[in-house]
Design a protein around this motif. Sequence first.
Motif, PDB file in Angstrom:
ATOM      1  N   ARG A 149       0.839  -1.214   0.000  1.00  0.00           N
ATOM      2  CA  ARG A 149       0.000   0.000   0.000  1.00  0.00           C
ATOM      3  C   ARG A 149       0.868   1.255   0.000  1.00  0.00           C
ATOM      4  O   ARG A 149       0.579   2.229  -0.717  1.00  0.00           O
ATOM      5  N   LEU A 150       1.928   1.250   0.802  1.00  0.00           N
ATOM      6  CA  LEU A 150       2.825   2.405   0.867  1.00  0.00           C
ATOM      7  C   LEU A 150       3.512   2.638  -0.471  1.00  0.00           C
ATOM      8  O   LEU A 150       3.598   3.782  -0.955  1.00  0.00           O
ATOM      9  N   LEU A 151       4.000   1.570  -1.092  1.00  0.00           N
ATOM     10  CA  LEU A 151       4.638   1.695  -2.400  1.00  0.00           C
ATOM     11  C   LEU A 151       3.641   2.166  -3.451  1.00  0.00           C
ATOM     12  O   LEU A 151       3.968   3.018  -4.291  1.00  0.00           O
ATOM     13  N   SER A 152       2.430   1.646  -3.425  1.00  0.00           N
ATOM     14  CA  SER A 152       1.416   2.036  -4.406  1.00  0.00           C
ATOM     15  C   SER A 152       1.087   3.523  -4.310  1.00  0.00           C
ATOM     16  O   SER A 152       0.926   4.206  -5.328  1.00  0.00           O
ATOM     17  N   CYS A 198       9.329   7.251   0.381  1.00  0.00           N
ATOM     18  CA  CYS A 198       8.829   5.876   0.457  1.00  0.00           C
ATOM     19  C   CYS A 198       9.955   4.913   0.812  1.00  0.00           C
ATOM     20  O   CYS A 198       9.746   3.966   1.587  1.00  0.00           O
ATOM     21  N   ALA A 199      11.140   5.125   0.261  1.00  0.00           N
ATOM     22  CA  ALA A 199      12.262   4.222   0.521  1.00  0.00           C
ATOM     23  C   ALA A 199      12.558   4.142   2.021  1.00  0.00           C
ATOM     24  O   ALA A 199      12.637   3.053   2.597  1.00  0.00           O
ATOM     25  N   ALA A 200      12.717   5.292   2.645  1.00  0.00           N
ATOM     26  CA  ALA A 200      13.015   5.309   4.079  1.00  0.00           C
ATOM     27  C   ALA A 200      11.844   4.775   4.891  1.00  0.00           C
ATOM     28  O   ALA A 200      12.039   4.015   5.860  1.00  0.00           O
ATOM     29  N   ALA A 201      10.631   5.156   4.513  1.00  0.00           N
ATOM     30  CA  ALA A 201       9.456   4.701   5.253  1.00  0.00           C
ATOM     31  C   ALA A 201       9.253   3.197   5.112  1.00  0.00           C
ATOM     32  O   ALA A 201       8.887   2.520   6.085  1.00  0.00           O
ATOM     33  N   GLU A 211       3.974   4.560  13.635  1.00  0.00           N
ATOM     34  CA  GLU A 211       3.501   5.474  12.589  1.00  0.00           C
ATOM     35  C   GLU A 211       4.228   6.815  12.619  1.00  0.00           C
ATOM     36  O   GLU A 211       4.494   7.404  11.568  1.00  0.00           O
ATOM     37  N   ASP A 212       4.554   7.311  13.818  1.00  0.00           N
ATOM     38  CA  ASP A 212       5.241   8.600  13.909  1.00  0.00           C
ATOM     39  C   ASP A 212       6.606   8.548  13.225  1.00  0.00           C
ATOM     40  O   ASP A 212       6.989   9.473  12.483  1.00  0.00           O
ATOM     41  N   THR A 213       7.350   7.488  13.472  1.00  0.00           N
ATOM     42  CA  THR A 213       8.670   7.343  12.856  1.00  0.00           C
ATOM     43  C   THR A 213       8.550   7.204  11.347  1.00  0.00           C
ATOM     44  O   THR A 213       9.279   7.853  10.590  1.00  0.00           O
ATOM     45  N   THR A 214       7.631   6.365  10.908  1.00  0.00           N
ATOM     46  CA  THR A 214       7.439   6.141   9.475  1.00  0.00           C
ATOM     47  C   THR A 214       7.042   7.427   8.770  1.00  0.00           C
ATOM     48  O   THR A 214       7.567   7.757   7.699  1.00  0.00           O
ATOM     49  N   SER A 215       6.113   8.170   9.371  1.00  0.00           N
ATOM     50  CA  SER A 215       5.648   9.417   8.765  1.00  0.00           C
ATOM     51  C   SER A 215       6.763  10.453   8.688  1.00  0.00           C
ATOM     52  O   SER A 215       6.911  11.154   7.666  1.00  0.00           O
ATOM     53  N   GLY A 221      12.088  12.507   3.535  1.00  0.00           N
ATOM     54  CA  GLY A 221      12.502  12.074   2.206  1.00  0.00           C
ATOM     55  C   GLY A 221      11.882  12.897   1.103  1.00  0.00           C
ATOM     56  O   GLY A 221      12.524  13.181   0.083  1.00  0.00           O
ATOM     57  N   ARG A 222      10.660  13.312   1.289  1.00  0.00           N
ATOM     58  CA  ARG A 222       9.989  14.141   0.278  1.00  0.00           C
ATOM     59  C   ARG A 222      10.658  15.509   0.165  1.00  0.00           C
ATOM     60  O   ARG A 222      10.863  16.022  -0.950  1.00  0.00           O
TER      61      ARG A 222
END
Length: 339
Positions: A149-152, A198-201, A211-215, A221-222
Amino acid sequence: MTALEAPPAAPELLAHCAGLVRPALRQAVGRLHPWLGEMAAYSFGWCEVGGAPATAPGGKGVRQTLAVLGARAAGADERAGVPAAVAVELVHTFSLLHDDIMDGDATRRRRPALWKAYGTGPAVLAGDALFALAVETLAAVPQGAGAVRLLSAALADLMRGQADDLLFTGRPCTGPDRVTVEEYRTMAEAKTGALLGCAAALGAVLGGADEDTTSALDRAGRHLGVAFQLVDDVLGIWGDPAVTGKPTGGDLRERKKTYPVLAALDTPAGRALPELLDSPGRAEEAAELIEAAGGRTAALAEARAHTSTARALLSRAPLAAGAAGDLLTVLDFLVGREL
């Protein structure tokens, strides 16, 4: 790494992550149809046309490194990020194959682009195969549903950004339909930043991050992607061809709506720029006018702002010890070419 140790230099860090990811990437490519696998190997610099082994220069490997560091940032073993690294490397290469066709670029990393070496149809098919392989790679891991889902979502952004970039070329330099710097920022974040974030997440997700770290990693990265695109725009006009591998002023001859151009057009000094951009033989004059109008300065200032935002996001994020320093090393490597 202790708090007193300096993070490794970027080349060392990139080489370490590449060595970690390369066997898994080769194994994934080995699952393709032999002809598609040969074209993929050519794209990665592993072989020549026909399959003879080669050591052609590959990419910088920043995305795969971000994926590995994302897993580290989550406090997991770096190897947890390898499937994410393989997936983003496959997707990045897929996007380059299609970009070269759309832009008519005949060379990639100082040798014929895949579509010139094998033909347009085969190159499109090879890109599609890499995309499918990336999804397959992520679907096979325990966190596969969330990772896909994240990659999509990142791919949807990438396609929107690419569409806008292509449409910008046909829009006028002046008037109500001109491209604005705000539209540019949106395009750059989608086209370049989405996959870096997306790569880092993705690495963090596979490492079990919250979720906080991923976000935070995705947003950093953006911003890094926008800064990279801005620096790339500067190099596309004023860069040394021996370093960039691109002809001086190539972006101007192609009438690309890069940030330095847009910034210059918004100034009184830029009023003569549309005429110069309509004359491919006057690219040098256009570059001089853009610099005099402050386009280069504005682009680099914007890049520094996005870099600072990325740094702030990483400094505030709940990352495992040492991970922030390594991520900042990659950031400086990617955007420090002109800053």
